[in-house]
Structure formats: C-alpha cells, structure tokens
Enzyme design. Structure first.
Site, PDB file in Angstrom:
ATOM      1  CB  SER A 131      -0.864  -0.009   1.271  1.00 55.49           C
ATOM      2  OG  SER A 131      -1.467   1.249   1.447  1.00 55.49           O
ATOM      3  CE1 TYR A 155      -3.548  -2.481   5.551  1.00 55.99           C
ATOM      4  CE2 TYR A 155      -3.279  -0.168   4.970  1.00 55.99           C
ATOM      5  CZ  TYR A 155      -3.507  -1.476   4.597  1.00 55.99           C
ATOM      6  OH  TYR A 155      -3.698  -1.785   3.270  1.00 55.99           O
ATOM      7  CE  LYS A 159      -1.406  -4.515   3.447  1.00 51.29           C
ATOM      8  NZ  LYS A 159      -1.742  -5.789   2.813  1.00 51.29           N
TER       9      LYS A 159
HETATM   10  P1  NAD Z   1     -10.999  -6.656   1.400  1.00 48.12           P
HETATM   11  O1  NAD Z   1     -11.177  -6.622   2.870  1.00 48.12           O
HETATM   12  O2  NAD Z   1     -12.175  -6.409   0.539  1.00 48.12           O
HETATM   13  O3  NAD Z   1     -10.326  -8.042   0.967  1.00 48.12           O
HETATM   14  C1  NAD Z   1      -9.482  -8.779   1.812  1.00 48.12           C
HETATM   15  C2  NAD Z   1     -10.011 -10.195   1.814  1.00 48.12           C
HETATM   16  O4  NAD Z   1      -9.185 -11.003   2.668  1.00 48.12           O
HETATM   17  C3  NAD Z   1     -11.420 -10.292   2.370  1.00 48.12           C
HETATM   18  O5  NAD Z   1     -12.203 -11.059   1.478  1.00 48.12           O
HETATM   19  C4  NAD Z   1     -11.262 -10.995   3.714  1.00 48.12           C
HETATM   20  O6  NAD Z   1     -12.396 -11.758   4.043  1.00 48.12           O
HETATM   21  C5  NAD Z   1     -10.030 -11.825   3.457  1.00 48.12           C
HETATM   22  N1  NAD Z   1      -9.275 -12.161   4.660  1.00 48.12           N
HETATM   23  C6  NAD Z   1      -8.911 -11.343   5.675  1.00 48.12           C
HETATM   24  N2  NAD Z   1      -8.224 -12.020   6.602  1.00 48.12           N
HETATM   25  C7  NAD Z   1      -8.122 -13.306   6.164  1.00 48.12           C
HETATM   26  C8  NAD Z   1      -7.519 -14.462   6.667  1.00 48.12           C
HETATM   27  N3  NAD Z   1      -6.902 -14.469   7.854  1.00 48.12           N
HETATM   28  N4  NAD Z   1      -7.601 -15.608   5.955  1.00 48.12           N
HETATM   29  C9  NAD Z   1      -8.243 -15.632   4.769  1.00 48.12           C
HETATM   30  N5  NAD Z   1      -8.854 -14.546   4.237  1.00 48.12           N
HETATM   31  C10 NAD Z   1      -8.786 -13.396   4.921  1.00 48.12           C
HETATM   32  O7  NAD Z   1      -9.837  -5.631   1.046  1.00 48.12           O
HETATM   33  P2  NAD Z   1      -9.321  -5.128  -0.357  1.00 48.12           P
HETATM   34  O8  NAD Z   1      -9.648  -3.703  -0.455  1.00 48.12           O
HETATM   35  O9  NAD Z   1      -9.754  -6.039  -1.425  1.00 48.12           O
HETATM   36  O10 NAD Z   1      -7.761  -5.248  -0.104  1.00 48.12           O
HETATM   37  C11 NAD Z   1      -7.024  -6.372  -0.526  1.00 48.12           C
HETATM   38  C12 NAD Z   1      -5.588  -6.188  -0.097  1.00 48.12           C
HETATM   39  O11 NAD Z   1      -5.069  -4.977  -0.632  1.00 48.12           O
HETATM   40  C13 NAD Z   1      -5.403  -6.091   1.421  1.00 48.12           C
HETATM   41  O12 NAD Z   1      -4.221  -6.771   1.767  1.00 48.12           O
HETATM   42  C14 NAD Z   1      -5.241  -4.597   1.652  1.00 48.12           C
HETATM   43  O13 NAD Z   1      -4.465  -4.327   2.792  1.00 48.12           O
HETATM   44  C15 NAD Z   1      -4.523  -4.170   0.389  1.00 48.12           C
HETATM   45  N6  NAD Z   1      -4.753  -2.745   0.051  1.00 48.12           N
HETATM   46  C16 NAD Z   1      -6.029  -2.300  -0.087  1.00 48.12           C
HETATM   47  C17 NAD Z   1      -6.247  -0.956  -0.382  1.00 48.12           C
HETATM   48  C18 NAD Z   1      -7.646  -0.434  -0.529  1.00 48.12           C
HETATM   49  O14 NAD Z   1      -7.838   0.762  -0.527  1.00 48.12           O
HETATM   50  N7  NAD Z   1      -8.670  -1.249  -0.687  1.00 48.12           N
HETATM   51  C19 NAD Z   1      -5.166  -0.090  -0.537  1.00 48.12           C
HETATM   52  C20 NAD Z   1      -3.874  -0.593  -0.405  1.00 48.12           C
HETATM   53  C21 NAD Z   1      -3.678  -1.942  -0.115  1.00 48.12           C
HETATM   54  C1  UD1 Z   2      -7.056   5.575   3.425  1.00 49.18           C
HETATM   55  C2  UD1 Z   2      -5.985   5.136   4.373  1.00 49.18           C
HETATM   56  C3  UD1 Z   2      -4.872   4.497   3.579  1.00 49.18           C
HETATM   57  C4  UD1 Z   2      -5.433   3.349   2.734  1.00 49.18           C
HETATM   58  C5  UD1 Z   2      -6.532   3.928   1.833  1.00 49.18           C
HETATM   59  C6  UD1 Z   2      -7.177   2.913   0.977  1.00 49.18           C
HETATM   60  C7  UD1 Z   2      -6.088   6.709   6.266  1.00 49.18           C
HETATM   61  C8  UD1 Z   2      -5.429   7.836   6.974  1.00 49.18           C
HETATM   62  N1  UD1 Z   2      -5.511   6.290   5.111  1.00 49.18           N
HETATM   63  O1  UD1 Z   2      -6.488   6.499   2.507  1.00 49.18           O
HETATM   64  O2  UD1 Z   2      -3.889   4.006   4.444  1.00 49.18           O
HETATM   65  O3  UD1 Z   2      -4.406   2.784   1.943  1.00 49.18           O
HETATM   66  O4  UD1 Z   2      -7.538   4.506   2.668  1.00 49.18           O
HETATM   67  O5  UD1 Z   2      -8.066   2.116   1.681  1.00 49.18           O
HETATM   68  O6  UD1 Z   2      -7.109   6.206   6.683  1.00 49.18           O
HETATM   69  N2  UD1 Z   2     -12.674  11.857   3.219  1.00 49.18           N
HETATM   70  C9  UD1 Z   2     -13.651  12.749   3.615  1.00 49.18           C
HETATM   71  N3  UD1 Z   2     -14.804  12.241   4.131  1.00 49.18           N
HETATM   72  C10 UD1 Z   2     -15.033  10.896   4.260  1.00 49.18           C
HETATM   73  C11 UD1 Z   2     -14.014   9.998   3.854  1.00 49.18           C
HETATM   74  C12 UD1 Z   2     -12.845  10.518   3.358  1.00 49.18           C
HETATM   75  O7  UD1 Z   2     -13.478  13.967   3.506  1.00 49.18           O
HETATM   76  O8  UD1 Z   2     -16.106  10.501   4.755  1.00 49.18           O
HETATM   77  C13 UD1 Z   2     -11.432  12.390   2.645  1.00 49.18           C
HETATM   78  C14 UD1 Z   2     -10.203  12.037   3.449  1.00 49.18           C
HETATM   79  O9  UD1 Z   2      -9.905  13.037   4.381  1.00 49.18           O
HETATM   80  C15 UD1 Z   2      -9.137  11.941   2.353  1.00 49.18           C
HETATM   81  C16 UD1 Z   2      -9.915  11.551   1.088  1.00 49.18           C
HETATM   82  O10 UD1 Z   2     -11.281  11.809   1.368  1.00 49.18           O
HETATM   83  O11 UD1 Z   2      -8.578  13.203   2.146  1.00 49.18           O
HETATM   84  C17 UD1 Z   2      -9.739  10.094   0.741  1.00 49.18           C
HETATM   85  O12 UD1 Z   2     -10.036   9.354   1.917  1.00 49.18           O
HETATM   86  P1  UD1 Z   2     -10.052   7.749   1.940  1.00 49.18           P
HETATM   87  O13 UD1 Z   2     -10.929   7.255   0.852  1.00 49.18           O
HETATM   88  O14 UD1 Z   2     -10.369   7.325   3.338  1.00 49.18           O
HETATM   89  O15 UD1 Z   2      -8.581   7.358   1.549  1.00 49.18           O
HETATM   90  P2  UD1 Z   2      -7.204   7.839   2.217  1.00 49.18           P
HETATM   91  O16 UD1 Z   2      -7.396   8.553   3.471  1.00 49.18           O
HETATM   92  O17 UD1 Z   2      -6.419   8.514   1.149  1.00 49.18           O
END
Ligand code: NAD
Ligand code: UD1
Length: 352
Positions: A131, A155, A159
């Site tokens: 991430s 978190y 990572k």
């Molecule tokens: P998500 O929660 O939708 O998907 C994660 C999946 O992993 C879920 O289906 C959950 O049920 C499963 N899971 C969690 N713990 C588990 C375990 N112990 N054993 C088996 N399955 C398990 O999240 P996502 O948004 O799809 O994210 C996927 C990956 O990408 C995560 O590792 C997250 O940290 C990373 N990531 C996500 C974002 C984002 O904004 N969504 C940003 C950066 C990195």
């Molecule tokens: C957040 C996480 C980041 C993670 C990413 C994707 C934090 C501080 N960071 O990023 O680690 O990788 O999600 O899941 O939580 N906002 C509003 N109102 C809302 C929600 C968000 O104003 O109700 C604003 C936030 O202040 C931010 C922007 O929208 O400036 C994006 O927010 P968000 O979607 O939560 O993502 P990040 O904060 O960038």
C-alpha cells in the site's frame, strides 16, 4: 496459463483481479475466510467470466494462518500451484490502532504461514498487496518507489514488515519471484455493476461513503477539512479504478513468470491527483444526483497530498491506468444502485 492461489479472493480487489486473471486464461483457487467479504462475490465472478468460468475457479473457505488448510490447497492438486496472489489481510487504518495484535497476526503472521507452506511445496512466486500507506507522510509528491518507507500507523507498519520479509527471502535463496504492489486509492467497480466494494458498516473511505449518500443511505458527506494547503483546501489523492488495478496484477504476474527470479517493488497509481471537492463534483456529474456535504475538522493521520509517480510501473511492467475519474464515479454508482446493501449477506449497522 498458470495455476494460481488467490488469497482474499472474495474481497474488493481480489474479486476484480480473479475476473481479470480468469479472462487471461489462468486456473484459480480462491481462499478466503469471509471476515470482510461474501461468497457471493466469487459466484458472480464465475458468471462474469463466461462459459467455463465456473470450472476454472475453485473456492476454498479457510484462514491463511491455518497451515493445514494451506497444505491441502498446495498438496491436493494434480498440477502444482505456480504462483500466489496474496490479498488476504486486514486493511482499516483506524481499526489497526485499536487492534494492533490482530493486524500483526493476520497481515504478518498470516503471510509468514503462507510463505512457509509455499516453500515446502516449491512454490516461489508471489504477488503481494502492499500500500502507498508505507510512505507515511511522503517526502516528495508525486512519490516514487525510492522514497523512504516510514509508516505512520500499525496497518502501514504491517505492510512495510511484509515487504521487508519478502526482501529478506529474495536475498536468502535464489528462485523467488516476488512483486510488492503499492496501491494508491483503489475505487470503482466492474462496469457490469455485478461486483464492487461492499464495506461493512459505516464506510471509512470516500468513494463508498459518497455512493451511499447518492443512493440515500447516508444523509450527507462530511469533508474532513477544507483548510489544507491544496488548490481548493481539500486533500488530493491518486484514485485508481479497480479494473486498472486488477490489470496491474496481471502485468506483474506476467513479468514474474516470464523473467528470471527477482523482486519488483512498484507503485500502482495513475499519477493524477483529485481533491475531495473534485470527487464530489465528478460524482454529481456521473450520477445526476446532488451530494450534500458539510465541512468538518480534519481527520487524524490524513495528509494533504498522496500521488503516485507511475513511471516505474510503466517502464517495468508496461502497465498504466486507462480509466478516467468519470469511469470510476459511473461504475461505483452502477454497482451502488444495483446493490444498495452490497452482497446482501454481510452484517451492517444503521445509517448515520
Ligand atoms: P478486502 O477486505 O475487501 O479483501 C481482503 C479479503 O481477505 C477479504 O475477502 C477478507 O475476508 C479476506 N481475509 C482477511 N483475513 C483473512 C484471513 N486471515 N484468511 C483468509 N482470508 C482473509 O480488502 P481489499 O480492499 O480487497 O484489499 C485487498 C488487499 O489490498 C489487502 O491486503 C489490503 O491491505 C490491500 N490494500 C487495499 C487498499 C484499498 O484501498 N482497498 C489499498 C492498499 C492496499
Ligand atoms: C485511506 C488510508 C490508507 C489506505 C486507503 C485505501 C487513512 C489515513 N488512510 O487512505 O492508508 O491505503 O484509505 O483504503 O485512513 N474523506 C472525507 N470524508 C469521508 C471519507 C474521506 O473527507 O467521509 C477524505 C479524506 O480526508 C481523504 C480523502 O477523502 O482526504 C480520501 O479518503 P479515503 O478514501 O479514506 O482514503 P485515504 O485517506 O487517502
């Protein structure tokens, strides 16, 4: 064509990537414990994948920390598993401050269990979901992969720890093929509206919250601060369509499978930043709905800017984002309208 294990395959990014990998002809085992997802996502993926979709994805309910389950997956197939795409993990920044033990257990110990079993079965290829949060408050915008890794929340620390573990593994023995993908802000949904992001409870992230306001589940958006040092005072982020992100995984996997063993660490972002107010405006344009909002104090831990330098991914993987902000808003909206309560089988709370 390869045999792949997709951990966390039922989740938001996992389900979209499963679809993209099926379309590329791979055979998949998707492992998930459904702690943050629904089995329905993968049922829909197999339908979207077309005629033989159902035959090419096997779904296993299980936890990545359970080595018996992993051994059954790796040892129980006629053909070996060639590579793992590892999404399973916990991902909420705020929650990680409350439950650091769970975050280290699932994200770090879970990955350790997976790597140990992979090693036992001679599988040495892994694509890992990292991430942009590993950069903490980035030194430079746009941020390249050479920027310091300085996570500012538990978190992010998990990572960064897994990235370090993978680097040690790559150094320790030849043969490992590893990609650490640092996602910026993944949003949107498959354009069919059949799969998308289904947060449990009140969404923490901007896109799902705005979608729920547009569909009437939430009254108004709170914008966390309009006094940031940005052009319109609201924070700027690099939003990436989840289908672009899914294709980024395909590109990374292809590079790993065709090239000599190596460790690739890359940003996956667009290089383009949008403010919260720009997102609201774009969402209104895409949906024809008014998004009421109020300005509230800043959220702890937010930064003014987060934007990827996407140059390395373009040069190294031949991958760049294709979809626009309007695509992200429109596809989120189609998903939200068709599935106002997500997959309909997850726990939820009352609206705000
Ligand atoms: P998500 O929660 O939708 O998907 C994660 C999946 O992993 C879920 O289906 C959950 O049920 C499963 N899971 C969690 N713990 C588990 C375990 N112990 N054993 C088996 N399955 C398990 O999240 P996502 O948004 O799809 O994210 C996927 C990956 O990408 C995560 O590792 C997250 O940290 C990373 N990531 C996500 C974002 C984002 O904004 N969504 C940003 C950066 C990195
Ligand atoms: C957040 C996480 C980041 C993670 C990413 C994707 C934090 C501080 N960071 O990023 O680690 O990788 O999600 O899941 O939580 N906002 C509003 N109102 C809302 C929600 C968000 O104003 O109700 C604003 C936030 O202040 C931010 C922007 O929208 O400036 C994006 O927010 P968000 O979607 O939560 O993502 P990040 O904060 O960038």
């Amino acid at each position: 064509m390869a045999q792949l294990l997709i951990t966390g395959g039922a989740g938001f990014i996992g389900s979209h990537t499963c679809l993209a990998l099926l379309k590329e002809g791979h055979n998949l085992f998707a492992l998930d414990n459904y702690c943050n997802s629904s089995p329905r996502s993968l049922e829909r993926v197999s339908v979207l994948a077309g005629i033989d979709g159902r035959d090419r994805i096997k779904v296993v309910k299980g936890d990545i920390r359970n080595k018996d389950v992993l051994r059954k997956v790796f040892g129980g197939q006629d053909q070996p598993i060639d590579a793992v795409v590892h999404f399973a993990g916990l991902k909420a920044v705020g929650e990680s401050f409350l439950y650091p033990l769970s975050y280290w257990d699932v994200n770090v110990n879970g990955t350790l269990c997976l790597l140990e079993v992979m090693k036992t079965y001679g599988c040495r290829t892994i694509v890992f979901s990292s991430s942009a949060t590993v950069y903490g408050f980035p030194q430079k915008i746009p941020t390249s992969e050479t920027s310091n890794v300085q996570p500012i929340n538990p978190y992010g620390s998990t990572k960064a720890a897994v990235e370090q573990l993978l680097a040690h593994l790559a150094d320790s023995e030849p043969g490992w093929r590893i990609a650490c993908l640092r996602y910026f802000n993944p949003v949107g949904a498959h354009p069919s509206g059949s799969i998308g992001e289904a947060p449990i409870g009140i969404p923490n992230n901007l896109f799902p919250f705005v979608s729920q306001v547009a569909v009437g589940i939430r009254k108004e958006l709170e914008i966390f601060g309009a006094d940031w040092p940005t052009p319109d005072g609201t924070p700027v982020r690099d939003y990436i369509h989840v289908m672009d992100l899914a294709e980024g995984h395909c590109a990374a996997l292809q590079a790993l499978l065709r090239e000599p063993p190596q460790l690739i660490t890359t940003n996956l972002g667009s290089g383009q930043g949008y403010s919260v107010l720009q997102i609201v405006k774009s969402f209104e344009e895409a949906t024809g709905r008014h998004i009421p909002y109020k300005i509230t104090p800043r959220r702890q831990g937010d930064a003014a800017f987060s934007i990827a330098d996407p140059t390395f991914a373009k040069n190294r993987l031949g991958w760049a984002t294709k979809r626009t902000l309007l695509d992200m808003c429109r596809d989120s909206w189609v998903w939200q309208q068709l599935n106002p309560f997500g997959y309909g089988d997850q726990k939820d709370d009352d609206s705000n």
